[in-house]
Design an enzyme around this catalytic site. Structure first.
Site, short mmCIF file in Angstrom:
data_model
loop_
_atom_site.label_atom_id
_atom_site.label_comp_id
_atom_site.label_asym_id
_atom_site.label_seq_id
_atom_site.Cartn_x
_atom_site.Cartn_y
_atom_site.Cartn_z
N ASP A 83 0.84 -0.88 -0.11
CA ASP A 83 -0.07 0.15 0.11
C ASP A 83 1.01 1.15 0.13
OD1 ASP A 83 -3.08 0.93 0.38
OD2 ASP A 83 -1.83 2.15 1.70
N ASN A 91 -2.85 12.82 -4.69
CA ASN A 91 -3.90 13.40 -5.35
C ASN A 91 -4.49 14.60 -4.92
OD1 ASN A 91 -4.16 11.13 -6.90
ND2 ASN A 91 -5.69 10.07 -5.55
N ASP A 100 -2.43 9.07 -11.02
CA ASP A 100 -2.31 7.84 -11.95
C ASP A 100 -1.00 7.49 -12.34
OD1 ASP A 100 -5.07 7.67 -11.80
OD2 ASP A 100 -5.50 8.57 -13.80
N GLU A 126 -4.82 2.28 -4.45
CA GLU A 126 -3.33 2.39 -4.34
C GLU A 126 -2.78 1.31 -3.69
OE1 GLU A 126 -4.63 4.41 -0.40
OE2 GLU A 126 -5.34 4.27 -2.46
#
Length: 284
Positions: A83, A91, A100, A126
């Protein structure tokens, strides 16, 4: 879930071959648009479109097959949950396009840091997951640490800026001695992943290596000593140690010859000539 997603063969189910055997054209043509379309759709069904890794559907099917393989071969299988740390802030700060790109580069690092026989998947958001077939504990931990370092020290270039990313990793194991079904194995890997998060992130957590020890009573020790001719008493052992140390001191004032072949003992009646060579001490 259909097992047709993963062709059964003598090789591990985790070997991904882009040149999968194509079905034969029903009319015998060398070029068959219908077969091309079937192969393309088959790849789309099992692939995450953003990262190019396997998707969750493929992961669950492959994991069942690898656990079954472990039962047959008695060779452990590891599951590694990964993770990205503080991904939401990426973001929020740089935008979703940058996020992305971070996911795409992380996928490339995962592919480059693991073996061809491993199954690299995007679990969701993620979070990524890798199945390590036929992998014992120590090797799995080494792979996870290498992956963690590669993610940490490979900045992502997005929107004209470098973005530094770290990851937390949890590893769970399935073996014939400690069997676990797919649901339990995923839950354990996820639990260890969040343990890594709680310990400060950017680290790998895994179950402790257990070392089996056998307690031997005093009577059993005495019996073993008697069977093998006894053992030196404590006082004897001390005397032997002192004798050995004294023997070392006897040689402490000498020196090796220039060619290293002989031990030269110092002479008390030095007359300008080298003393007679003596044999080197037994250093076995």
């Amino acid at each position: 879930m259909s097992e047709s997603l993963i062709p059964m063969s003598s090789e591990p189910a985790s070997v991904r071959d882009k040149q999968k055997s194509r079905p034969a054209c029903p009319v015998g043509e060398s070029v068959c648009p219908v077969i091309d379309e079937v192969m393309r759709l088959r790849e789309l069904v099992i692939t995450d479109p953003l990262t190019g890794l396997y998707n969750l559907r493929y992961f669950l099917t492959a994991l069942d097959q690898e656990l079954e393989r472990t039962e047959r071969t008695h060779i452990a299988t590891a599951v590694m949950m990964i993770d990205l740390d503080h991904f939401k802030s990426i973001n929020d700060t740089w935008g979703h396009q940058a996020g992305d790109e971070v996911l795409r580069q992380t996928a490339r690092i995962i592919r480059d840091s693991t073996r061809r026989l491993d199954i690299q998947c995007r679990y969701g958001g993620e979070e990524f997951v890798v199945i390590l077939p036929s992998t014992e504990r120590r090797l799995a931990v080494q792979v996870a640490e290498r992956l963690r370092e590669n993610i940490e020290f490979t900045p992502v270039v997005a929107m004209g800026r470098e973005i530094h990313v770290t990851a937390s990793i949890g590893i769970a194991f399935h073996s014939a001695d400690h069997p676990c079904d797919a649901t339990g194995l995923i839950a354990k890997a996820d639990e260890l992943l969040y343990e890594a998060k709680h310990k400060g992130r950017n680290q790998v957590c895994y179950p402790e290596f257990s070392v089996e020890t056998t307690a031997v009573s005093g009577a059993e020790k005495d019996l073993l000593h008697g069977m093998f001719g006894g053992a030196p008493e404590a006082d004897d052992a001390v005397d032997q140690t002192e004798d050995a140390e004294a023997g070392d001191d006897d040689w402490s004032d000498g020196e090796w010859s220039d060619d290293g072949a002989e031990w030269m003992e110092p002479s008390s009646d030095w007359d300008g000539e080298p003393s007679d060579p003596v044999p080197p001490p037994d250093r076995r």
